[in-house]
Design an enzyme around this catalytic site. Structure first.
Site, PDB file in Angstrom:
ATOM      1  N   SER A  17       0.856  -1.121  -0.006  1.00 23.40           N
ATOM      2  CA  SER A  17      -0.224  -0.123   0.067  1.00 23.40           C
ATOM      3  C   SER A  17       0.722   1.141  -0.086  1.00 23.40           C
ATOM      4  O   SER A  17       1.764   1.382  -0.843  1.00 23.40           O
ATOM      5  CB  SER A  17      -0.975  -0.204   1.174  1.00 23.40           C
ATOM      6  N   ALA A  18       0.629   2.222   0.993  1.00 26.81           N
ATOM      7  CA  ALA A  18       1.463   3.188   1.266  1.00 26.81           C
ATOM      8  C   ALA A  18       3.101   2.796   1.164  1.00 26.81           C
ATOM      9  O   ALA A  18       3.954   3.600   0.695  1.00 26.81           O
ATOM     10  CB  ALA A  18       1.213   4.219   2.118  1.00 26.81           C
TER      11      ALA A  18
END
Length: 551
Positions: A221-222
């Site tokens: 994700s991030a």
């Protein structure tokens, strides 16, 4: 870190840097024996060695400044009193979390190593960056112990804490002036923290049995978004300064060109207004007042502003201002080819369900537009609104504007821009370095609502072999064959990765299907074409270097 089953002390000698004390992570007794002997982990079997909260840098003298690398004579402890590294890392202060266990001095990492003997040359090293929208999370949220103890993947895993949200990604004219006076870069503090931890990993990996010449940077994700920027930064350095040999981007792409200085200034001014700091005060007065605001008060004020998402800015230092142009003109691909840097990149089928819950907009197109402006440059938002909602109406496949936001955000974070990115790499000869996947299967230990299907983050339990939970026996065979064995080949640096796709065929995707079977999917339909359309729309919306200088 999730709960430890049983602990025994491990003392590690870091020679001139002293000693640290970690723990052995032991397995719980499985309820049903497995035909595979390696799966029959009993309570007295050591899965991995764990060292938590290992310092990788010293804190800066003031907020938003650069963390300082450890001095060459830094010592963690003595043989008689080793540094205690048997618990959780200190976390960065962040939204939606209490302050217990958090500190602005959060420059620590968690480390897991295999329990067996170290091979000649050392284990490969995985530098794992946690996710959380760059606003929250920590390496305490993952547990890869069973991955190391029960599968063929034997590596050293280093997971750093980095500054988040307003503490990790704030920038402004005032902060630029302060940083320039000290000869430092400004903004993107979280990315600089990750890089500092990566450089520490390169220096210290051999103490943990790691091969510092084989470092894979991996994130979800991030964390995956961070991997892209860490790779871009690394490729922009000389060969001698380069660290990254391979990259794994789970469920995220490169995103869009970050905001320019005038756009992050709006965010900074909105924060000052929320804190009742006068905008007409001098730069030094503003920074002095900001430095005195308690971290919890600072965070609570930051999330109430219009621009509540703190993300990287186009600083020209951590990332070149020509980064996205370099992707399109082939410079990025050529550097990957020159250094033979390979990349895994992929997606879950139903990414959008999780995104539709993150700072959900009100039920209108205008609110959706304002929500996008918290993350993306204004020109990118203009292009998105024109492309996705040309008549201003809710698309027929969306239930409401919150659902619409989740879908467009998932496209921007994952589905569409990853396709534009890998297509650009392939167009310039780097397609043979890219391994793509798609996950359509879900294991039973995932706690997200069943109706969300294979949503964003639901595959973490597979990539991390339960991530602290247990996979069922039939699931283990599926996950091992579909994901872990090829990932092991990749991390080991093998020339023969069991992926199944044709070399250089960027539209061939390794797909884990709903029934648990692995197939090769030809990504040549609507998703592919829409990905290229969105990438081109974002390309036309980018500011050029000349625009940046003028603005």
């Amino acid at each position: 870190m999730k709960s430890l089953d049983q602990e025994d002390t491990v003392i590690l000698n870091l020679t001139q840097h002293g000693y640290i004390q970690g723990v052995k992570i032991r397995a719980q007794q499985q309820q049903k024996p497995s035909p595979n002997i390696s799966d029959n982990a009993s309570s007295d079997v050591t899965l991995a060695h764990y060292f938590g909260g290992v310092r990788y840098a010293l804190p800066p003298s003031q907020r938003w400044r650069m963390a300082q690398p450890l001095p060459s004579d830094y010592s963690y402890g003595t043989k008689e009193q080793p540094g205690k590294c048997n618990g959780r890392a200190v976390t960065s202060p962040q939204p939606f979390a209490d302050d217990e266990g958090s500190s602005e001095d959060c420059f620590q990492c968690n480390i897991w190593t295999p329990s067996g003997g170290c091979p000649v040359g050392g284990w490969p090293v995985v530098f794992y960056i946690h996710g959380g929208f760059l606003q929250q999370g920590s390496p305490n949220d993952i547990n890869p112990s069973r991955l190391l103890g029960e599968t063929s993947l034997k590596c050293v895993i280093v997971a750093p804490v980095y500054r988040l949200a307003v503490l990790g990604f704030l920038s402004s004219r005032e902060l630029i002036e302060d940083a320039t006076a000290r000869g430092e870069p400004c903004g993107n503090q979280g990315f600089w923290d990750q890089r500092t931890a990566l450089e520490w990993t390169k220096k210290y990996a051999h103490y943990f049995g790691g091969d510092d010449s084989n470092i894979t940077v991996m994130g979800y994700s991030a964390g995956s978004y961070s991997v892209f920027y860490q790779l871009a930064h690394d490729l922009d350095l000389s060969q001698e300064q380069s660290i990254i040999r391979q990259a794994v981007m789970f469920s995220n792409g490169p995103g869009v060109q970050p905001k320019l200085e005038f756009e992050v200034q709006k965010q900074f001014d909105a924060l000052l207004t929320a804190l009742k700091i006068p905008l007409d005060a001098s730069s030094s007065e503003k920074l002095e007042q900001l430095s005195r605001v308690p971290p919890r008060e600072l965070i609570e004020a930051s999330v109430k502003t219009k621009y509540h998402q703190y993300r990287p800015w186009d600083d020209g230092k951590f990332m070149p201002t020509t980064l996205f142009s370099d992707i399109d003109n082939g410079s990025f691909a050529r550097r990957m080819i020159e250094r033979n840097v390979r990349l895994i990149n992929g997606e879950c089928r139903d990414e959008h369900f999780v995104y539709s819950t993150w700072y959900t907009p009100q039920n209108s197109l205008q609110s959706l537009r304002e929500r996008l402006e918290a993350d993306y440059p204004q020109r990118a938002c203009d292009a998105l609104i024109n492309l996705y909602y040309p008549d201003g109406q809710l698309p027929g496949d969306c239930t409401d504007w919150q659902d619409a936001f989740g879908r467009v955000y998932a496209d921007m974070q994952v589905h569409m821009l990853e396709r534009g990115f890998v297509n650009a790499l392939a167009q310039h000869g780097a397609g043979h370095l890219v391994y793509r996947y798609r996950i359509e299967y879900r294991v039973k230990c995932v706690t997200l609502p069943p109706e969300w299907g294979v949503a964003h983050s639901s595959d973490l339990a597979m990539w991390l072999w339960g991530d602290g939970a247990q996979l069922e026996e039939d699931e283990k065979h599926i996950v091992r064959t579909a994901l872990i064995e090829p990932l092991t080949d990749f991390v080991n640096g093998s020339d023969m990765v069991r992926w199944g796709t044709s070399r250089g065929s960027i539209q061939e995707v390794r797909r884990l299907q709903p029934d648990g079977q692995v197939g090769i999917w030809q990504d040549a339909g609507d998703l592919w074409h829409k990905g290229l359309e969105v990438w081109n729309a974002m390309r036309k919306a980018r500011h050029t270097p000349e625009d940046a200088a003028r603005l």
